[in-house]
Motif scaffolding. Structure first.
Motif, PDB file in Angstrom:
ATOM      1  N   VAL A 225      16.289 100.874 -63.640  1.00  0.00           N
ATOM      2  CA  VAL A 225      17.083 102.060 -63.290  1.00  0.00           C
ATOM      3  C   VAL A 225      17.764 102.642 -64.518  1.00  0.00           C
ATOM      4  CG1 VAL A 225      19.144 102.840 -62.054  1.00  0.00           C
ATOM      5  CG2 VAL A 225      17.441 101.438 -60.872  1.00  0.00           C
ATOM      6  N   HIS A 226      18.398 101.779 -65.309  1.00  0.00           N
ATOM      7  CA  HIS A 226      19.134 102.258 -66.485  1.00  0.00           C
ATOM      8  C   HIS A 226      18.195 102.693 -67.612  1.00  0.00           C
ATOM      9  CE1 HIS A 226      22.382 100.215 -64.320  1.00  0.00           C
ATOM     10  NE2 HIS A 226      23.211 100.926 -65.043  1.00  0.00           N
ATOM     11  N   PHE A 227      17.103 101.959 -67.787  1.00  0.00           N
ATOM     12  CA  PHE A 227      16.167 102.315 -68.852  1.00  0.00           C
ATOM     13  C   PHE A 227      15.468 103.633 -68.543  1.00  0.00           C
ATOM     14  CE2 PHE A 227      11.895 102.181 -70.790  1.00  0.00           C
ATOM     15  CZ  PHE A 227      12.258 102.058 -72.130  1.00  0.00           C
ATOM     16  N   LEU A 228      15.069 103.833 -67.302  1.00  0.00           N
ATOM     17  CA  LEU A 228      14.369 105.065 -66.935  1.00  0.00           C
ATOM     18  C   LEU A 228      15.213 106.286 -67.274  1.00  0.00           C
ATOM     19  CD1 LEU A 228      11.934 106.438 -65.531  1.00  0.00           C
ATOM     20  CD2 LEU A 228      13.254 106.304 -63.394  1.00  0.00           C
TER      21      LEU A 228
ATOM     22  N   ILE B  57      15.227 100.090 -54.387  1.00  0.00           N
ATOM     23  CA  ILE B  57      13.796 100.224 -54.688  1.00  0.00           C
ATOM     24  C   ILE B  57      13.295 101.628 -54.352  1.00  0.00           C
ATOM     25  CG2 ILE B  57      11.492  99.419 -54.042  1.00  0.00           C
ATOM     26  CD1 ILE B  57      12.818  96.627 -53.567  1.00  0.00           C
ATOM     27  N   ASP B  58      13.642 102.090 -53.165  1.00  0.00           N
ATOM     28  CA  ASP B  58      13.181 103.418 -52.729  1.00  0.00           C
ATOM     29  C   ASP B  58      13.727 104.528 -53.624  1.00  0.00           C
ATOM     30  OD1 ASP B  58      11.862 102.161 -50.681  1.00  0.00           O
ATOM     31  OD2 ASP B  58      13.394 102.588 -49.165  1.00  0.00           O
ATOM     32  N   ASP B  59      15.000 104.420 -53.976  1.00  0.00           N
ATOM     33  CA  ASP B  59      15.623 105.434 -54.840  1.00  0.00           C
ATOM     34  C   ASP B  59      14.979 105.448 -56.218  1.00  0.00           C
ATOM     35  OD1 ASP B  59      17.289 106.137 -52.788  1.00  0.00           O
ATOM     36  OD2 ASP B  59      19.076 105.143 -53.593  1.00  0.00           O
ATOM     37  N   TYR B  60      14.660 104.268 -56.733  1.00  0.00           N
ATOM     38  CA  TYR B  60      14.050 104.192 -58.060  1.00  0.00           C
ATOM     39  C   TYR B  60      12.694 104.879 -58.083  1.00  0.00           C
ATOM     40  CZ  TYR B  60      11.884 102.451 -62.297  1.00  0.00           C
ATOM     41  OH  TYR B  60      11.237 102.380 -63.509  1.00  0.00           O
ATOM     42  N   LYS B  61      11.908 104.649 -57.059  1.00  0.00           N
ATOM     43  CA  LYS B  61      10.572 105.253 -57.003  1.00  0.00           C
ATOM     44  C   LYS B  61      10.656 106.786 -56.958  1.00  0.00           C
ATOM     45  CE  LYS B  61       8.268 101.244 -55.039  1.00  0.00           C
ATOM     46  NZ  LYS B  61       7.530 100.656 -53.894  1.00  0.00           N
ATOM     47  N   LYS B  62      11.663 107.292 -56.299  1.00  0.00           N
ATOM     48  CA  LYS B  62      11.866 108.750 -56.269  1.00  0.00           C
ATOM     49  C   LYS B  62      12.243 109.260 -57.664  1.00  0.00           C
ATOM     50  CE  LYS B  62      13.449 108.818 -51.455  1.00  0.00           C
ATOM     51  NZ  LYS B  62      14.637 109.009 -50.571  1.00  0.00           N
ATOM     52  N   GLU B  63      13.060 108.454 -58.367  1.00  0.00           N
ATOM     53  CA  GLU B  63      13.483 108.852 -59.714  1.00  0.00           C
ATOM     54  C   GLU B  63      12.304 108.828 -60.698  1.00  0.00           C
ATOM     55  OE1 GLU B  63      16.602 106.110 -60.527  1.00  0.00           O
ATOM     56  OE2 GLU B  63      17.998 107.028 -59.087  1.00  0.00           O
ATOM     57  N   VAL B  64      11.388 107.912 -60.495  1.00  0.00           N
ATOM     58  CA  VAL B  64      10.191 107.858 -61.351  1.00  0.00           C
ATOM     59  C   VAL B  64       9.370 109.132 -61.191  1.00  0.00           C
ATOM     60  CG1 VAL B  64       7.954 106.731 -61.696  1.00  0.00           C
ATOM     61  CG2 VAL B  64      10.010 105.338 -61.457  1.00  0.00           C
ATOM     62  N   GLU B  65       9.178 109.574 -59.970  1.00  0.00           N
ATOM     63  CA  GLU B  65       8.414 110.796 -59.723  1.00  0.00           C
ATOM     64  C   GLU B  65       9.098 112.006 -60.356  1.00  0.00           C
ATOM     65  OE1 GLU B  65       5.337 110.904 -58.468  1.00  0.00           O
ATOM     66  OE2 GLU B  65       5.560 108.719 -58.535  1.00  0.00           O
ATOM     67  N   ALA B  66      10.412 112.043 -60.242  1.00  0.00           N
ATOM     68  CA  ALA B  66      11.162 113.145 -60.847  1.00  0.00           C
ATOM     69  C   ALA B  66      11.047 113.101 -62.371  1.00  0.00           C
ATOM     70  CB  ALA B  66      12.623 113.076 -60.427  1.00  0.00           C
ATOM     71  N   ALA B  67      11.068 111.894 -62.935  1.00  0.00           N
ATOM     72  CA  ALA B  67      10.966 111.726 -64.389  1.00  0.00           C
ATOM     73  C   ALA B  67       9.608 112.194 -64.894  1.00  0.00           C
ATOM     74  CB  ALA B  67      11.198 110.265 -64.760  1.00  0.00           C
ATOM     75  N   LYS B  68       8.555 111.863 -64.182  1.00  0.00           N
ATOM     76  CA  LYS B  68       7.208 112.275 -64.592  1.00  0.00           C
ATOM     77  C   LYS B  68       7.079 113.797 -64.596  1.00  0.00           C
ATOM     78  CE  LYS B  68       3.908 109.818 -62.583  1.00  0.00           C
ATOM     79  NZ  LYS B  68       3.236 109.015 -61.515  1.00  0.00           N
TER      80      LYS B  68
ATOM     81  N   SER C 178       2.875 101.783 -66.639  1.00  0.00           N
ATOM     82  CA  SER C 178       2.441 101.918 -65.245  1.00  0.00           C
ATOM     83  C   SER C 178       3.118 103.096 -64.539  1.00  0.00           C
ATOM     84  CB  SER C 178       2.739 100.628 -64.467  1.00  0.00           C
ATOM     85  OG  SER C 178       2.045  99.542 -65.032  1.00  0.00           O
ATOM     86  N   GLU C 179       4.397 103.302 -64.850  1.00  0.00           N
ATOM     87  CA  GLU C 179       5.165 104.293 -64.098  1.00  0.00           C
ATOM     88  C   GLU C 179       5.222 105.668 -64.771  1.00  0.00           C
ATOM     89  OE1 GLU C 179       8.806 102.175 -63.551  1.00  0.00           O
ATOM     90  OE2 GLU C 179       7.829 100.632 -62.336  1.00  0.00           O
ATOM     91  N   LEU C 180       5.543 105.693 -66.053  1.00  0.00           N
ATOM     92  CA  LEU C 180       5.632 106.987 -66.741  1.00  0.00           C
ATOM     93  C   LEU C 180       4.278 107.459 -67.266  1.00  0.00           C
ATOM     94  CD1 LEU C 180       9.043 106.650 -68.646  1.00  0.00           C
ATOM     95  CD2 LEU C 180       8.548 107.842 -66.491  1.00  0.00           C
ATOM     96  N   GLY C 181       3.300 106.559 -67.288  1.00  0.00           N
ATOM     97  CA  GLY C 181       1.941 106.987 -67.590  1.00  0.00           C
ATOM     98  C   GLY C 181       1.512 106.969 -69.043  1.00  0.00           C
TER      99      GLY C 181
END
Length: 335
Positions: free
Chosen positions: A322-325, A188-199, A236-239
């Protein structure tokens, strides 16, 4: 005199025999008493072992408490593809798993090597589940109450949520059941970091673009509510902004090609599985050749992405997200 002596001898002999018999009885009683504590200890040990096996704990999931064994080793998954994906993430091997078309999908091969089928998706096989002697059953929140009543007669059963926004609770549930809480939290924690990096990678250039994820089932286009499928990842995540049709959807909803073309998305993610289109195996090919489909902006600009993750992926799970992001950011950021 001889008679008197003879009588006395006989009397003394009788007394002696009586005394011997009494001693033997006493010895016998003592022997029996000495074995009693040993027998009692064995019984106590058995009760202790049974008590250890029956030790339980309470788990809270989505504001409801459930009683499960202290150590859960036999988990059966039925109806909940979300739990199948969570088991894949945490490396949990259930005793029972969901089959599709009579076999386990290839994507779940790492965890289903020794599993038996609990049925086909939401068409559970109660007899098979009972034979597995599960300690816990992970069912689906899609099941009607009467189905869950049958499951709870077997053992503790969880209505695992199919709503994407509950993905963290779902993963943490399996982690707590199997002693893998730390691994679940790290995912969960790693995914949230990856979302921020993706944005950061995507920047602001795509904010005004219309992005939609659909699934082809039985040859029809299906859209989902804003909090279901891959939609939370996109909106929600990528905006990205959810189209009005997505916001209005209350559940999985079939839309006509004509109506979908009116949405006119700039980017389309398509999930297509042959197992879900057995009556129309050429559904995707027919769609791609349809003039109305070809009129959509995403199609005209080559921005349609088919099966960027396994077509059976549910969308609202740790594995799917994780895979879709990763795949979505790669496609959306490509020039």
């Amino acid at each position: 005199m001889k008679k008197v002596y003879l009588g006395l001898s006989i009397a003394m002999l009788a007394i002696a025999l009586t005394a011997c018999g009494g001693n033997q009885a006493a010895n016998s009683t003592a022997t029996n008493n000495s074995t009693t504590p040993a027998a009692t200890t064995t019984t106590a040990e058995k009760h202790a072992e049974e008590g250890a096996k029956q030790e339980t704990r309470t788990i809270k999931y989505l504001d409801k408490e459930y009683t499960v064994p202290s150590k859960v080793e036999r988990i059966a998954i039925t109806g909940s593809m979300e739990s199948m994906e969570d088991a894949l993430v945490l490396g949990v091997k259930p005793v029972g798993a969901i089959s599709i078309g009579g076999k386990f999908p290839e994507m779940f091969a790492p965890i289903t090597g020794e599993a038996k089928s609990t049925g086909e998706k939401i068409q559970l096989n109660l007899e098979s589940i009972v034979s597995m002697k599960p300690e816990v059953i992970l069912g689906s929140s899609k099941f009607p109450p009467e189905t869950f009543e049958k499951l709870t007669k077997i053992t503790t059963a969880f209505p695992v949520s199919h709503i994407s926004t509950n993905w963290e609770a779902n993963l943490l549930l399996l982690g707590e059941l199997t002693g893998k809480q730390a691994e679940a939290q790290k995912v969960i924690d790693d995914y949230k970091k990856e979302v921020e990096a993706a944005k950061t990678q995507l920047g602001e250039g795509l904010k005004d673009k219309k992005v939609v994820a659909i699934r082809l089932r039985q040859g029809s286009i299906n859209i989902y509510p804003e909090k279901v499928f891959f939609n939370p990842s996109l909106y929600s995540e990528l905006g990205f902004t959810a189209p009005a049709e997505v916001k209005a959807a209350k559940a999985q909803e079939v839309v006509s090609l004509e109506k979908f073309s009116e949405m006119n998305p700039d980017y389309i993610f398509v999930q297509f599985s042959a197992d879900e289109n057995k009556d129309n195996p050429k559904a995707l090919e027919d769609l791609e050749n349809n003039p109305i489909w070809k009129s959509i902006n995403a199609v005209k600009n080559g921005k349609v992405f088919v099966n960027v993750v396994d077509p059976l992926a549910q969308g609202g799970t740790a594995w799917s997200k994780v895979h879709f992001l990763k795949a979505a950011v790669e496609k959306l950021s490509a020039k």
